[in-house]
Scaffold this motif. Structure first.
Motif, PDB file in Angstrom:
ATOM      1  N   GLY A 177       0.785  -1.219   0.000  1.00 26.77           N
ATOM      2  CA  GLY A 177       0.000   0.000   0.000  1.00 26.77           C
ATOM      3  C   GLY A 177       0.819   1.272   0.000  1.00 26.77           C
ATOM      4  O   GLY A 177       0.325   2.324  -0.410  1.00 26.77           O
ATOM      5  N   GLU A 178       2.060   1.194   0.430  1.00 24.00           N
ATOM      6  CA  GLU A 178       2.909   2.388   0.438  1.00 24.00           C
ATOM      7  C   GLU A 178       3.049   3.001  -0.951  1.00 24.00           C
ATOM      8  O   GLU A 178       3.265   4.200  -1.102  1.00 24.00           O
ATOM      9  CB  GLU A 178       4.292   2.055   0.994  1.00 24.00           C
ATOM     10  CG  GLU A 178       4.309   1.657   2.465  1.00 24.00           C
ATOM     11  CD  GLU A 178       4.160   0.162   2.665  1.00 24.00           C
ATOM     12  OE1 GLU A 178       4.577  -0.335   3.717  1.00 24.00           O
ATOM     13  OE2 GLU A 178       3.617  -0.526   1.754  1.00 24.00           O
ATOM     14  N   SER A 179       2.904   2.161  -1.980  1.00 26.78           N
ATOM     15  CA  SER A 179       3.055   2.653  -3.353  1.00 26.78           C
ATOM     16  C   SER A 179       1.945   3.615  -3.756  1.00 26.78           C
ATOM     17  O   SER A 179       2.084   4.361  -4.728  1.00 26.78           O
ATOM     18  CB  SER A 179       3.077   1.471  -4.330  1.00 26.78           C
ATOM     19  OG  SER A 179       1.842   0.778  -4.304  1.00 26.78           O
ATOM     20  N   VAL A 181       0.740   6.023  -1.762  1.00 26.79           N
ATOM     21  CA  VAL A 181       0.856   7.279  -1.035  1.00 26.79           C
ATOM     22  C   VAL A 181       1.446   8.358  -1.942  1.00 26.79           C
ATOM     23  O   VAL A 181       2.533   8.205  -2.494  1.00 26.79           O
ATOM     24  CB  VAL A 181       1.717   7.097   0.230  1.00 26.79           C
ATOM     25  CG1 VAL A 181       1.908   8.430   0.936  1.00 26.79           C
ATOM     26  CG2 VAL A 181       1.052   6.103   1.168  1.00 26.79           C
ATOM     27  N   GLU A 185       0.731  12.962   1.570  1.00 25.94           N
ATOM     28  CA  GLU A 185       0.061  11.907   2.324  1.00 25.94           C
ATOM     29  C   GLU A 185       1.057  11.200   3.227  1.00 25.94           C
ATOM     30  O   GLU A 185       2.252  11.101   2.917  1.00 25.94           O
ATOM     31  CB  GLU A 185      -0.587  10.891   1.380  1.00 25.94           C
ATOM     32  CG  GLU A 185      -1.713  11.473   0.556  1.00 25.94           C
ATOM     33  CD  GLU A 185      -2.339  10.433  -0.341  1.00 25.94           C
ATOM     34  OE1 GLU A 185      -2.518   9.294   0.115  1.00 25.94           O
ATOM     35  OE2 GLU A 185      -2.619  10.743  -1.506  1.00 25.94           O
ATOM     36  N   VAL A 186       0.549  10.702   4.343  1.00 22.14           N
ATOM     37  CA  VAL A 186       1.388  10.032   5.326  1.00 22.14           C
ATOM     38  C   VAL A 186       0.985   8.564   5.393  1.00 22.14           C
ATOM     39  O   VAL A 186      -0.199   8.242   5.546  1.00 22.14           O
ATOM     40  CB  VAL A 186       1.254  10.688   6.717  1.00 22.14           C
ATOM     41  CG1 VAL A 186       2.073   9.933   7.754  1.00 22.14           C
ATOM     42  CG2 VAL A 186       1.678  12.154   6.650  1.00 22.14           C
ATOM     43  N   TRP A 187       1.957   7.668   5.257  1.00 22.05           N
ATOM     44  CA  TRP A 187       1.674   6.249   5.393  1.00 22.05           C
ATOM     45  C   TRP A 187       1.518   5.891   6.870  1.00 22.05           C
ATOM     46  O   TRP A 187       2.340   6.234   7.704  1.00 22.05           O
ATOM     47  CB  TRP A 187       2.801   5.410   4.798  1.00 22.05           C
ATOM     48  CG  TRP A 187       2.629   3.951   5.109  1.00 22.05           C
ATOM     49  CD1 TRP A 187       3.292   3.213   6.036  1.00 22.05           C
ATOM     50  CD2 TRP A 187       1.687   3.066   4.507  1.00 22.05           C
ATOM     51  NE1 TRP A 187       2.842   1.925   6.053  1.00 22.05           N
ATOM     52  CE2 TRP A 187       1.848   1.798   5.125  1.00 22.05           C
ATOM     53  CE3 TRP A 187       0.709   3.205   3.510  1.00 22.05           C
ATOM     54  CZ2 TRP A 187       1.082   0.685   4.774  1.00 22.05           C
ATOM     55  CZ3 TRP A 187      -0.050   2.106   3.159  1.00 22.05           C
ATOM     56  CH2 TRP A 187       0.147   0.866   3.788  1.00 22.05           C
ATOM     57  N   LYS A 188       0.400   5.231   7.167  1.00 15.04           N
ATOM     58  CA  LYS A 188       0.157   4.773   8.523  1.00 15.04           C
ATOM     59  C   LYS A 188       0.376   3.265   8.583  1.00 15.04           C
ATOM     60  O   LYS A 188      -0.104   2.530   7.718  1.00 15.04           O
ATOM     61  CB  LYS A 188      -1.269   5.112   8.962  1.00 15.04           C
ATOM     62  CG  LYS A 188      -1.546   6.605   9.039  1.00 15.04           C
ATOM     63  CD  LYS A 188      -2.981   6.859   9.511  1.00 15.04           C
ATOM     64  CE  LYS A 188      -3.261   8.354   9.608  1.00 15.04           C
ATOM     65  NZ  LYS A 188      -4.654   8.615  10.061  1.00 15.04           N
ATOM     66  N   GLU A 189       1.053   2.797   9.612  1.00 13.00           N
ATOM     67  CA  GLU A 189       1.390   1.384   9.712  1.00 13.00           C
ATOM     68  C   GLU A 189       0.163   0.483   9.764  1.00 13.00           C
ATOM     69  O   GLU A 189       0.217  -0.687   9.407  1.00 13.00           O
ATOM     70  CB  GLU A 189       2.262   1.145  10.955  1.00 13.00           C
ATOM     71  CG  GLU A 189       3.663   1.721  10.838  1.00 13.00           C
ATOM     72  CD  GLU A 189       4.446   1.116   9.671  1.00 13.00           C
ATOM     73  OE1 GLU A 189       4.273  -0.090   9.398  1.00 13.00           O
ATOM     74  OE2 GLU A 189       5.199   1.855   9.016  1.00 13.00           O
ATOM     75  N   ARG A 191      -2.481   0.730   7.922  1.00 13.43           N
ATOM     76  CA  ARG A 191      -3.222   0.708   6.664  1.00 13.43           C
ATOM     77  C   ARG A 191      -3.381  -0.708   6.107  1.00 13.43           C
ATOM     78  O   ARG A 191      -4.380  -1.041   5.482  1.00 13.43           O
ATOM     79  CB  ARG A 191      -2.530   1.585   5.620  1.00 13.43           C
ATOM     80  CG  ARG A 191      -2.646   3.081   5.880  1.00 13.43           C
ATOM     81  CD  ARG A 191      -4.094   3.524   5.928  1.00 13.43           C
ATOM     82  NE  ARG A 191      -4.216   4.978   5.995  1.00 13.43           N
ATOM     83  CZ  ARG A 191      -5.219   5.619   6.553  1.00 13.43           C
ATOM     84  NH1 ARG A 191      -6.196   4.923   7.130  1.00 13.43           N
ATOM     85  NH2 ARG A 191      -5.279   6.915   6.567  1.00 13.43           N
ATOM     86  N   HIS A 192      -2.398  -1.564   6.307  1.00 13.54           N
ATOM     87  CA  HIS A 192      -2.453  -2.898   5.725  1.00 13.54           C
ATOM     88  C   HIS A 192      -3.443  -3.818   6.445  1.00 13.54           C
ATOM     89  O   HIS A 192      -3.664  -4.950   6.010  1.00 13.54           O
ATOM     90  CB  HIS A 192      -1.057  -3.527   5.740  1.00 13.54           C
ATOM     91  CG  HIS A 192      -0.451  -3.642   7.103  1.00 13.54           C
ATOM     92  ND1 HIS A 192      -0.015  -2.552   7.805  1.00 13.54           N
ATOM     93  CD2 HIS A 192      -0.226  -4.712   7.890  1.00 13.54           C
ATOM     94  CE1 HIS A 192       0.467  -2.944   8.975  1.00 13.54           C
ATOM     95  NE2 HIS A 192       0.341  -4.248   9.058  1.00 13.54           N
TER      96      HIS A 192
END
Length: 347
Positions: A177-179, A181, A185-189, A191-192
């Protein structure tokens, strides 16, 4: 083919329409006295018993009661409390055994009844009770065409998979999912494991595929969750790059590589804009198929016998129907308050 639409609203009761949304009937229940103030979170039906509709209704005792209708959603009678002390966010009927009813709860858990809702047993799914937003909650219980196979999505604790009717479970989480962002936007751990919906379809090549809706877009796996691909949606017309918060999915029963997704802005702006997008290649490419709506599309209900018929509802009260497999949608004139559940019964 004729059908009925059943709606569950928060604070405005249960409703049914027997004419594709042209007119509506306020559903009645044996309790409480004022049906137009009921809080209901889910409605479910099995294709083998289209007149029998199940719903979960908020009681005055900090827990939900499961109720049953035998007339396509016009009247309901309480059956039992499925999960003492919990809200029931999702109900599902096993299509291979319509006497087997499943309830997904907040805090997260799955309960099963094998006697038409009279008694319930909690299943050993292993969902965490709490998460960053408070209590976890089951967002969908999805049965496949394989007897005994069940997928459960949880906000926020991942995907859970059973192949033996719910007796044992395996937990999965997304990857990659980081791809998605983008700038700012901020990646949240978490999210997965923040999962809003799950369904099973196929790739354009006919490979069985798990489809998943998340706050950051659409995910798919062709190897039962070992690897994942993900995507967002096109920027066309009034749709813009921020309309990617995905809440609902529906797969076409005749062509499982066709999938529609209900999207919108992320909270707290999910009451500002929403829409429906459609893919004909298993989620590789998408096309907007609805006008811009006032809130995120919360649920999509499919006709159990006709793959061309579906109903979509927005969180804040709009109802849309399709008769061409989701290529175009018509908004019904009547609007409601907050809608949490929808299903279609064949007639």
């Amino acid at each position: 083919m004729s059908y009925s639409i059943c709606l569950a609203t928060t604070g405005a009761g249960l409703w049914t329409s027997h004419d594709a949304g042209q007119t509506w009937i306020l559903s009645h229940c044996d309790n409480p006295k004022y049906p137009y103030e009921l809080c209901a979170r889910s409605v479910a039906v099995a294709s083998t018993r289209p007149d029998v509709v199940w719903t979960s209704i908020d009681s005055e005792h900090a827990e939900d009661v499961v109720a049953r209708s035998d007339d396509h959603g016009e009247t309901y009678s309480y059956t039992a409390v499925a999960a003492p002390g919990r809200q029931v966010w999702e109900l599902a009927v096993d299509p291979h055994n319509p006497s087997s009813i499943f309830a997904g709860t907040r805090p997260g858990g799955v309960f099963r009844s094998v006697d038409d809702g009279k008694s319930w047993q909690q299943l050993p799914v292993g969902i965490a009770e709490t998460c960053s937003i408070g209590f976890t909650r089951v967002t969908n219980i999805h049965f496949t065409d394989i007897p005994g196979e069940i997928w459960v999505s949880v906000e926020i604790d991942g995907l859970f998979h059973s192949t033996d009717g719910g007796d044992t479970w395996k937990r999965l989480q997304l990857a990659g999912g980081e791809s998605l962002v983008g700038p700012g936007e901020v990646w949240k751990e978490e999210r997965h494991i923040d999962i809003h919906d799950v369904s099973v379809g196929s790739s354009i090549d006919g490979i069985r595929t798990i489809y998943v809706a998340t706050p950051i877009g659409f995910f798919a796996s062709e190897d039962t969750g070992a690897t994942w691909r993900c995507s967002r949606y096109p920027v066309q017309g009034d749709y813009d790059s921020s309309v990617f918060y995905t809440r609902s999915l529906a797969v076409n029963g005749a062509d499982p590589s066709v999938v529609v997704a209900g999207v919108g802005f992320r909270p707290p702006d999910h009451g500002a804009r929403g829409g429906i997008v459609r893919s004909e290649d298993g989620g590789l490419n998408w096309k907007p198929v609805s006008p811009i709506l006032r809130s995120v599309v919360w649920k999509i209900g499919s006709h159990p016998l006709d793959p061309n018929i579906a109903v979509a509802v927005t969180l804040f009260g709009q109802v849309l129907t399709t008769r061409d497999g989701g290529q175009s949608w018509i908004q019904v004139e009547r609007e409601f308050g907050e809608i949490r559940g929808v299903c279609i019964t064949a007639r």
